[in-house]
Design an enzyme around this catalytic site. Sequence first.
Site, PDB file in Angstrom:
ATOM      1  N   ASN A  23     -55.807   6.514  -2.191  1.00  8.47           N
ATOM      2  CA  ASN A  23     -56.146   5.358  -1.362  1.00  8.47           C
ATOM      3  C   ASN A  23     -57.064   5.702  -0.197  1.00  8.47           C
ATOM      4  O   ASN A  23     -57.821   4.854   0.268  1.00  8.47           O
ATOM      5  CB  ASN A  23     -54.874   4.653  -0.883  1.00  8.47           C
ATOM      6  CG  ASN A  23     -54.191   3.900  -2.022  1.00  8.47           C
ATOM      7  OD1 ASN A  23     -54.783   3.714  -3.080  1.00  8.47           O
ATOM      8  ND2 ASN A  23     -52.945   3.500  -1.805  1.00  8.47           N
ATOM      9  N   ARG A  93     -58.420  -2.844  -6.857  1.00  4.04           N
ATOM     10  CA  ARG A  93     -58.204  -3.483  -5.576  1.00  4.04           C
ATOM     11  C   ARG A  93     -59.246  -3.027  -4.543  1.00  4.04           C
ATOM     12  O   ARG A  93     -59.763  -3.804  -3.764  1.00  4.04           O
ATOM     13  CB  ARG A  93     -56.791  -3.062  -5.128  1.00  4.04           C
ATOM     14  CG  ARG A  93     -56.334  -3.630  -3.854  1.00  4.04           C
ATOM     15  CD  ARG A  93     -55.791  -5.001  -4.056  1.00  4.04           C
ATOM     16  NE  ARG A  93     -55.495  -5.617  -2.784  1.00  4.04           N
ATOM     17  CZ  ARG A  93     -55.671  -6.900  -2.559  1.00  4.04           C
ATOM     18  NH1 ARG A  93     -56.116  -7.695  -3.495  1.00  4.04           N
ATOM     19  NH2 ARG A  93     -55.372  -7.411  -1.385  1.00  4.04           N
ATOM     20  N   CYS A 117     -53.144  -3.734  -9.161  1.00  6.03           N
ATOM     21  CA  CYS A 117     -51.846  -3.893  -9.810  1.00  6.03           C
ATOM     22  C   CYS A 117     -51.256  -5.251  -9.478  1.00  6.03           C
ATOM     23  O   CYS A 117     -51.398  -5.744  -8.357  1.00  6.03           O
ATOM     24  CB  CYS A 117     -50.896  -2.799  -9.347  1.00  6.03           C
ATOM     25  SG  CYS A 117     -51.186  -1.223 -10.166  1.00  6.03           S
ATOM     26  N   ARG A 122     -52.068 -11.080  -3.650  1.00  7.33           N
ATOM     27  CA  ARG A 122     -52.678 -10.101  -2.750  1.00  7.33           C
ATOM     28  C   ARG A 122     -53.913 -10.713  -2.100  1.00  7.33           C
ATOM     29  O   ARG A 122     -55.055 -10.438  -2.483  1.00  7.33           O
ATOM     30  CB  ARG A 122     -52.993  -8.825  -3.520  1.00  7.33           C
ATOM     31  CG  ARG A 122     -51.729  -8.220  -4.088  1.00  7.33           C
ATOM     32  CD  ARG A 122     -51.956  -6.942  -4.841  1.00  7.33           C
ATOM     33  NE  ARG A 122     -52.199  -5.805  -3.955  1.00  7.33           N
ATOM     34  CZ  ARG A 122     -52.339  -4.559  -4.398  1.00  7.33           C
ATOM     35  NH1 ARG A 122     -52.272  -4.300  -5.677  1.00  7.33           N
ATOM     36  NH2 ARG A 122     -52.545  -3.575  -3.548  1.00  7.33           N
ATOM     37  N   ILE A 124     -56.912 -11.723   0.614  1.00  7.86           N
ATOM     38  CA  ILE A 124     -57.754 -10.899   1.489  1.00  7.86           C
ATOM     39  C   ILE A 124     -58.257 -11.732   2.674  1.00  7.86           C
ATOM     40  O   ILE A 124     -59.316 -11.491   3.226  1.00  7.86           O
ATOM     41  CB  ILE A 124     -58.930 -10.245   0.736  1.00  7.86           C
ATOM     42  CG1 ILE A 124     -59.778 -11.287   0.016  1.00  7.86           C
ATOM     43  CG2 ILE A 124     -58.460  -9.183  -0.238  1.00  7.86           C
ATOM     44  CD1 ILE A 124     -61.147 -10.745  -0.317  1.00  7.86           C
ATOM     45  N   ASP A 305     -45.187   1.847  -1.882  1.00 11.17           N
ATOM     46  CA  ASP A 305     -45.642   2.558  -3.084  1.00 11.17           C
ATOM     47  C   ASP A 305     -44.622   3.589  -3.576  1.00 11.17           C
ATOM     48  O   ASP A 305     -44.824   4.207  -4.618  1.00 11.17           O
ATOM     49  CB  ASP A 305     -46.996   3.243  -2.822  1.00 11.17           C
ATOM     50  CG  ASP A 305     -48.144   2.245  -2.842  1.00 11.17           C
ATOM     51  OD1 ASP A 305     -47.899   1.056  -3.119  1.00 11.17           O
ATOM     52  OD2 ASP A 305     -49.291   2.653  -2.579  1.00 11.17           O
ATOM     53  N   ILE A 327     -43.034  -5.905   1.631  1.00 12.44           N
ATOM     54  CA  ILE A 327     -44.507  -5.970   1.673  1.00 12.44           C
ATOM     55  C   ILE A 327     -45.063  -6.853   0.540  1.00 12.44           C
ATOM     56  O   ILE A 327     -45.874  -7.740   0.785  1.00 12.44           O
ATOM     57  CB  ILE A 327     -45.140  -4.561   1.560  1.00 12.44           C
ATOM     58  CG1 ILE A 327     -44.436  -3.557   2.485  1.00 12.44           C
ATOM     59  CG2 ILE A 327     -46.651  -4.619   1.781  1.00 12.44           C
ATOM     60  CD1 ILE A 327     -44.884  -3.509   3.905  1.00 12.44           C
TER      61      ILE A 327
HETATM   62  C1  UD1 Z   1     -52.889  -0.824   0.075  1.00 12.58           C
HETATM   63  C2  UD1 Z   1     -52.737   0.175  -1.042  1.00 12.58           C
HETATM   64  C3  UD1 Z   1     -51.474  -0.082  -1.826  1.00 12.58           C
HETATM   65  C4  UD1 Z   1     -50.252  -0.161  -0.899  1.00 12.58           C
HETATM   66  C5  UD1 Z   1     -50.502  -1.129   0.244  1.00 12.58           C
HETATM   67  C6  UD1 Z   1     -49.390  -1.120   1.290  1.00 12.58           C
HETATM   68  C7  UD1 Z   1     -55.032   0.677  -1.617  1.00 12.58           C
HETATM   69  C8  UD1 Z   1     -56.148   0.522  -2.593  1.00 12.58           C
HETATM   70  N1  UD1 Z   1     -53.891   0.046  -1.912  1.00 12.58           N
HETATM   71  O1  UD1 Z   1     -53.021  -2.090  -0.525  1.00 12.58           O
HETATM   72  O2  UD1 Z   1     -51.298   0.976  -2.761  1.00 12.58           O
HETATM   73  O3  UD1 Z   1     -49.135  -0.621  -1.643  1.00 12.58           O
HETATM   74  O4  UD1 Z   1     -51.725  -0.779   0.925  1.00 12.58           O
HETATM   75  O5  UD1 Z   1     -49.211   0.158   1.791  1.00 12.58           O
HETATM   76  O6  UD1 Z   1     -55.163   1.347  -0.609  1.00 12.58           O
HETATM   77  N2  UD1 Z   1     -52.135  -9.276   3.236  1.00 12.58           N
HETATM   78  C9  UD1 Z   1     -52.479 -10.555   3.593  1.00 12.58           C
HETATM   79  N3  UD1 Z   1     -53.806 -10.825   3.808  1.00 12.58           N
HETATM   80  C10 UD1 Z   1     -54.775  -9.874   3.682  1.00 12.58           C
HETATM   81  C11 UD1 Z   1     -54.408  -8.566   3.328  1.00 12.58           C
HETATM   82  C12 UD1 Z   1     -53.075  -8.292   3.110  1.00 12.58           C
HETATM   83  O7  UD1 Z   1     -51.627 -11.442   3.710  1.00 12.58           O
HETATM   84  O8  UD1 Z   1     -55.943 -10.196   3.899  1.00 12.58           O
HETATM   85  C13 UD1 Z   1     -50.708  -8.952   3.005  1.00 12.58           C
HETATM   86  C14 UD1 Z   1     -50.432  -8.492   1.583  1.00 12.58           C
HETATM   87  O9  UD1 Z   1     -50.188  -9.565   0.721  1.00 12.58           O
HETATM   88  C15 UD1 Z   1     -49.186  -7.636   1.771  1.00 12.58           C
HETATM   89  C16 UD1 Z   1     -49.419  -7.010   3.150  1.00 12.58           C
HETATM   90  O10 UD1 Z   1     -50.383  -7.828   3.803  1.00 12.58           O
HETATM   91  O11 UD1 Z   1     -48.037  -8.444   1.843  1.00 12.58           O
HETATM   92  C17 UD1 Z   1     -49.914  -5.589   3.143  1.00 12.58           C
HETATM   93  O12 UD1 Z   1     -51.041  -5.483   2.295  1.00 12.58           O
HETATM   94  P1  UD1 Z   1     -52.155  -4.373   2.522  1.00 12.58           P
HETATM   95  O13 UD1 Z   1     -51.641  -3.342   3.456  1.00 12.58           O
HETATM   96  O14 UD1 Z   1     -53.434  -5.063   2.836  1.00 12.58           O
HETATM   97  O15 UD1 Z   1     -52.256  -3.728   1.094  1.00 12.58           O
HETATM   98  P2  UD1 Z   1     -53.554  -3.321   0.319  1.00 12.58           P
HETATM   99  O16 UD1 Z   1     -54.590  -2.839   1.281  1.00 12.58           O
HETATM  100  O17 UD1 Z   1     -53.912  -4.364  -0.665  1.00 12.58           O
END
Ligand code: UD1
Length: 430
Positions: A23, A93, A117, A122, A124, A305, A327
């Site tokens: 990551n 992702r 996954c 998820r 953004i 994770d 999460i």
């Molecule tokens: C990254 C990791 C993933 C890990 C996760 C949490 C990568 C490629 N993936 O995923 O393996 O499980 O961190 O440690 O690095 N959220 C929102 N809005 C957003 C972004 C996130 O609501 O714009 C929410 C998500 O739905 C989730 C939480 O925030 O509930 C955390 O997500 P995030 O930390 O952003 O995970 P990723 O970056 O997708």
Amino acid sequence: MDQYVIKGGNSLHGDVVIGGAKNAALAILAAAVMTDETVTIDNLPNVRDINVLLQAIAEIGARVERVNEHKVRINGSFIQDVRVDNEFIRKIRASYYLIGALLGKYKKAEVALPGGCDIGSRPIDLHMKGFRAMGAKVDIAHGNIKVEAEVLKGTHIYLDKVSVGATINIMMAAAMAEGKTVIENAAKEPHVVDVANFLNGMGANIRGAGTDVIRIVGVEKLHKTEYSIIPDQIEAGTFMFAVAAAGGDVMVKNVIPKHLEATTAKLLEVGCRVEEFDDAVRVISDGKLQHTQVTTLPYPGFPTDMQPQMAVLLGMAEGTSTVTESIFENRFKYVDELTRMGADIKVESNIAIINGVARYTGARVNAPDLRAGAALVIAGLAADGVTVVDDIYYVERGYENLEGKLREIGASIEKVSGEKEIQKMILKIS
Ligand code: UD1
């Protein structure tokens, strides 16, 4: 489609060497195109998601030279296109990191909406909120995100939810924005710090990464650097949990023990011994585990994770345990598969209630996602008889040579391809 065939029951002994953090690497590769000079990145994990991203970077014109399996040179001066789309990039992702990187450098980008996954919705929105706050116009159309800014301006951004992806993405764009950006409620994960260190190595001015307030003063240009990626805390944790489940005594090498504190704490709670060294941890387990409670949280909490791997351990621990996933809402899809191996787990909302069983029994199971796939492998190592894990495509997104590394410490696991090979292997090992 490939499978793992695992004969359970071998305890694990010896040394295993952990690779670079997937990551962190994904974000660092994207950030590497932000300079027109050549960047050298070492300790890269040779896994599918990394190779997909490298391919996408090459497709927009950057020069990508694979020096060896774990080292790459990237030169972003040849980029002719800020549109990133191919059938593979849509599945990962981390494609979203190219938005922040290209927006910072070229003030525009168009990237296929990320996949990854299926562990819950998820969104953004936080990434987009950050880009908009910096003055970018953000549109989503035809499955792509299009961002464009006449001037990208530093600003104050509060993240409503702690997000690794949004923190890193905004940090990348802000590194080349005009003026100062402050990200509040930032993620503190080790890979956030690693990306900040990498960008600073290229001449960025980022302070506070690893705390919940990150301050970035934009610079006009970034320059070349050589960088080695931090070890993968999740790969390390997965091996530590494999030893806990199968029993044995293994030195997990090339790790930063500080990054593993939450994982180590849970191993101690379930009754394993863990010894810490400068860059290694030794895990000793007799395979007899005790129940406990765990809740996933942003770093330094217990990582989501590692949640499926933890549930596998608790599934064979004495007594009743609970695992709370805070999460991602859809991260218990492996429970049905584990139940087929004899586990007694009930999921209510975001909590798994786990009654430990004496032993798993080998079965044919499907890897529903990357980490759950690794968790099923751990269950297979500890199970009576033979386990076949299907859809290991997911596992290979994030683990380099998982089967080879496990074999080196005494596991009986083979990667095969298709029904004939499965049957042949089962005959051979049972
Ligand atoms: C990254 C990791 C993933 C890990 C996760 C949490 C990568 C490629 N993936 O995923 O393996 O499980 O961190 O440690 O690095 N959220 C929102 N809005 C957003 C972004 C996130 O609501 O714009 C929410 C998500 O739905 C989730 C939480 O925030 O509930 C955390 O997500 P995030 O930390 O952003 O995970 P990723 O970056 O997708």
